[in-house]
Design an enzyme around this catalytic site. Structure first.
Site, PDB file in Angstrom:
ATOM      1  N   LYS A  79      33.251  48.897  43.519  1.00 23.01           N
ATOM      2  CA  LYS A  79      34.645  48.999  43.940  1.00 23.01           C
ATOM      3  C   LYS A  79      34.816  48.300  45.284  1.00 23.01           C
ATOM      4  O   LYS A  79      33.925  48.326  46.146  1.00 23.01           O
ATOM      5  CB  LYS A  79      35.065  50.467  44.053  1.00 23.01           C
ATOM      6  N   ASN A 117      43.086  39.958  37.392  1.00 20.57           N
ATOM      7  CA  ASN A 117      43.270  41.320  37.877  1.00 20.57           C
ATOM      8  C   ASN A 117      44.502  41.895  37.189  1.00 20.57           C
ATOM      9  O   ASN A 117      45.113  41.243  36.334  1.00 20.57           O
ATOM     10  CB  ASN A 117      43.422  41.332  39.405  1.00 20.57           C
ATOM     11  N   THR A 118      44.897  43.082  37.543  1.00 17.22           N
ATOM     12  CA  THR A 118      45.987  43.763  36.844  1.00 17.22           C
ATOM     13  C   THR A 118      47.341  43.113  37.090  1.00 17.22           C
ATOM     14  O   THR A 118      47.553  42.415  38.079  1.00 17.22           O
ATOM     15  CB  THR A 118      46.043  45.238  37.259  1.00 17.22           C
ATOM     16  N   ASN A 163      38.223  39.840  46.625  1.00 15.57           N
ATOM     17  CA  ASN A 163      39.406  40.394  45.974  1.00 15.57           C
ATOM     18  C   ASN A 163      40.664  39.790  46.593  1.00 15.57           C
ATOM     19  O   ASN A 163      41.126  40.219  47.640  1.00 15.57           O
ATOM     20  CB  ASN A 163      39.406  41.920  46.116  1.00 15.57           C
ATOM     21  N   PHE A 164      41.210  38.787  45.916  1.00 10.16           N
ATOM     22  CA  PHE A 164      42.458  38.147  46.338  1.00 10.16           C
ATOM     23  C   PHE A 164      43.579  38.502  45.371  1.00 10.16           C
ATOM     24  O   PHE A 164      44.513  37.725  45.179  1.00 10.16           O
ATOM     25  CB  PHE A 164      42.291  36.624  46.352  1.00 10.16           C
ATOM     26  N   SER A 165      43.490  39.686  44.757  1.00 11.05           N
ATOM     27  CA  SER A 165      44.374  39.916  43.626  1.00 11.05           C
ATOM     28  C   SER A 165      44.879  41.335  43.440  1.00 11.05           C
ATOM     29  O   SER A 165      45.654  41.585  42.517  1.00 11.05           O
ATOM     30  CB  SER A 165      43.635  39.496  42.343  1.00 11.05           C
ATOM     31  N   CYS A 166      44.466  42.282  44.279  1.00 13.00           N
ATOM     32  CA  CYS A 166      44.986  43.637  44.135  1.00 13.00           C
ATOM     33  C   CYS A 166      46.506  43.589  44.265  1.00 13.00           C
ATOM     34  O   CYS A 166      47.027  43.143  45.290  1.00 13.00           O
ATOM     35  CB  CYS A 166      44.379  44.553  45.201  1.00 13.00           C
ATOM     36  N   ASN A 186      47.674  51.659  37.125  1.00 20.30           N
ATOM     37  CA  ASN A 186      47.084  52.384  38.248  1.00 20.30           C
ATOM     38  C   ASN A 186      47.774  51.992  39.545  1.00 20.30           C
ATOM     39  O   ASN A 186      48.241  50.862  39.700  1.00 20.30           O
ATOM     40  CB  ASN A 186      45.579  52.124  38.333  1.00 20.30           C
ATOM     41  N   LYS A 240      38.526  36.446  42.855  1.00 17.33           N
ATOM     42  CA  LYS A 240      39.229  37.161  41.795  1.00 17.33           C
ATOM     43  C   LYS A 240      40.716  36.847  41.863  1.00 17.33           C
ATOM     44  O   LYS A 240      41.373  37.075  42.868  1.00 17.33           O
ATOM     45  CB  LYS A 240      38.999  38.663  41.917  1.00 17.33           C
TER      46      LYS A 240
END
Length: 422
Positions: A88, A251-252, A183-186, A124, A224
């Site tokens: 995570k 990602n989502t 993580n470039f996508s949350c 989420n 990402k």
């Protein structure tokens, strides 16, 4: 005689950038591939993959999220046989990360989202890891000590601050992790601090941050991608040009799961309120396939001479789902929501079903069919041309006369030729 099909697919070659050396030994990529059906007795399909120098027993990777949130669950993933684990996402200051409950909402198939219907969508509003960084680092180190030959990937995210990114990279690398996923996508939480999708949606900003990361990192870096953008190939291109060895997508998807028609409140409902969140599970699979196909075509055209990788994400619940991503050029396939729904032993089913697919087509390795379906995508204009040509060919074949009454005087020679076999 062995049959062959001309396929495009990432080929192995030297890397022209980044300047900073990485700890990897080469791999495979989207270029020219020919698939040969075996003439000998079929052997057990080999699911192992080598990606950016990282050897995995199979292409199935735990996607960053709850399934990689602490030592216990990551150990469980390795014990069950997952090819790799992405933890995570961590940042320097976990104290700023405050999650709420409930933070998930589900969409079911069937009339009015019946509670008995199959789950096809999952939203989420969960943030990145809320555990102290030092705790996560200790657990990374413990996992690498206990599973030295297994692939552990650190997912990292920071504010728009070069020193912070550099410190975070240095600290995670000291634990012995094998690679980094940036993580470039949350899609939710802290965009005002230029974190997550706030970076991934701004190619200039993304290129700058990737430059910082790749100047510091000594292990392979995957970027990402967010699907919440008009053209996903733009940030993918920017990431690769800035030195990343791979991209992961998707990602989502930003979403609102629904409104409770009894209370009039949105879901997931936290004290009567909610916020848009990330959408995943089976319903996003076709969208993810489209985005991965776009990225793979771009990589095949513009980055075919380097050791770049592509990790497919989105709605994977079966081996067939995974095969589709691989056929579109993915080296690995990530699963997150699927594990939350079905458990860590899902990997056994995924491996078994992927092997069944490979046996059906007589493929012995993943590389034999990776990217095989990319060649069948084209423009709508080209589809029209192809179909018109096919119609003309079918009509020409049918010109052979069926009856003596069909002969004509003016077309006698051509009519005769239409029935000659050699």
């Amino acid at each position: 005689m062995a049959s062959s099909i001309g396929l495009t697919h990432f080929t192995s070659s030297g890397v022209s950038f980044p300047a900073t050396p990485r700890r990897w030994n080469g791999g495979s990529r989207v270029g020219t591939l020919r698939v040969f059906a075996s003439e000998t007795k079929q052997q057990e399909p080999d699911l192992s993959v080598n990606v950016n120098g990282l050897h995995m027993p199979n292409p199935f990777v735990i996607g960053s999220g709850p399934p990689g949130t602490n030592y216990k669950v990551m150990k469980k993933a390795f014990d069950e046989g997952w090819g790799a684990v992405i933890a995570k996402t961590v940042s320097l200051d976990a104290a700023k990360v405050i999650n709420v409950t409930p933070r998930y909402a589900r969409l079911r198939a069937g009339a009015n989202g019946s509670a008995k219907g199959q789950i096809i969508g999952w939203e989420n509003i969960e943030l990145i890891s809320d555990r102290p960084l030092e705790t996560m680092l200790n657990e990374f180190k413990q996992l690498k000590e206990e599973y030295p030959d297994r692939i552990l990937i650190a997912s990292i995210m920071e504010e728009y601050n070069k020193a912070a990114w550099e410190e975070l990279i240095d600290r995670v690398e000291q634990t012995g992790i094998d690679a980094i996923e940036a993580n470039f996508s949350c899609p939710h939480g802290m965009p005002e601090r230029k974190m997550g999708a706030a970076v991934g949606q701004d190619c200039a900003l993304l290129e700058e941050v990737c430059g910082w990361i790749n100047a510091k990192a000594t292990v392979p870096v995957w970027a990402k991608m967010t699907p919440n953008i008009t053209d996903i190939t733009q940030p993918a291109r920017a990431s690769l040009r800035s030195g990343c060895e791979g991209v992961a997508a998707i990602n989502t998807i930003m979403s609102v799961m629904g409104i409770n028609l009894k209370t009039l409140h949105p879901e997931p409902c936290v004290e009567g309120y909610s916020t848009p969140g990330g959408y995943s599970s089976k319903a996003v699979h076709p969208i993810a396939l489209g985005k991965v196909m776009n990225i793979a075509q771009m990589m095949k055209k513009e980055f075919k001479d380097g050791d770049y990788s592509l990790s497919g994400i989105g709605g994977v619940e079966t081996g067939a789902d995974a095969a589709e991503f691989i056929l579109l050029g993915a080296n690995t396939v990530q699963v997150c929501t699927g594990v939350m729904m079905y458990g860590y032993d899902l990997v056994s089913k995924l491996c078994s079903e992927l092997k069944d697919f490979m046996r059906t087509h007589n493929f012995s390795t993943i590389e034999e069919f990776r990217g095989a379906s990319l060649q069948y995508f084209t423009t709508h204009t080209e589809l029209v041309r192809i179909q018109q040509e096919a119609i003309r060919e079918r009509r020409a074949i049918k010109k052979g006369l069926q009856s003596d009454k069909d002969w004509t005087g003016d077309g006698f020679v051509k009519e005769s030729e239409s029935m000659v076999s050699n």
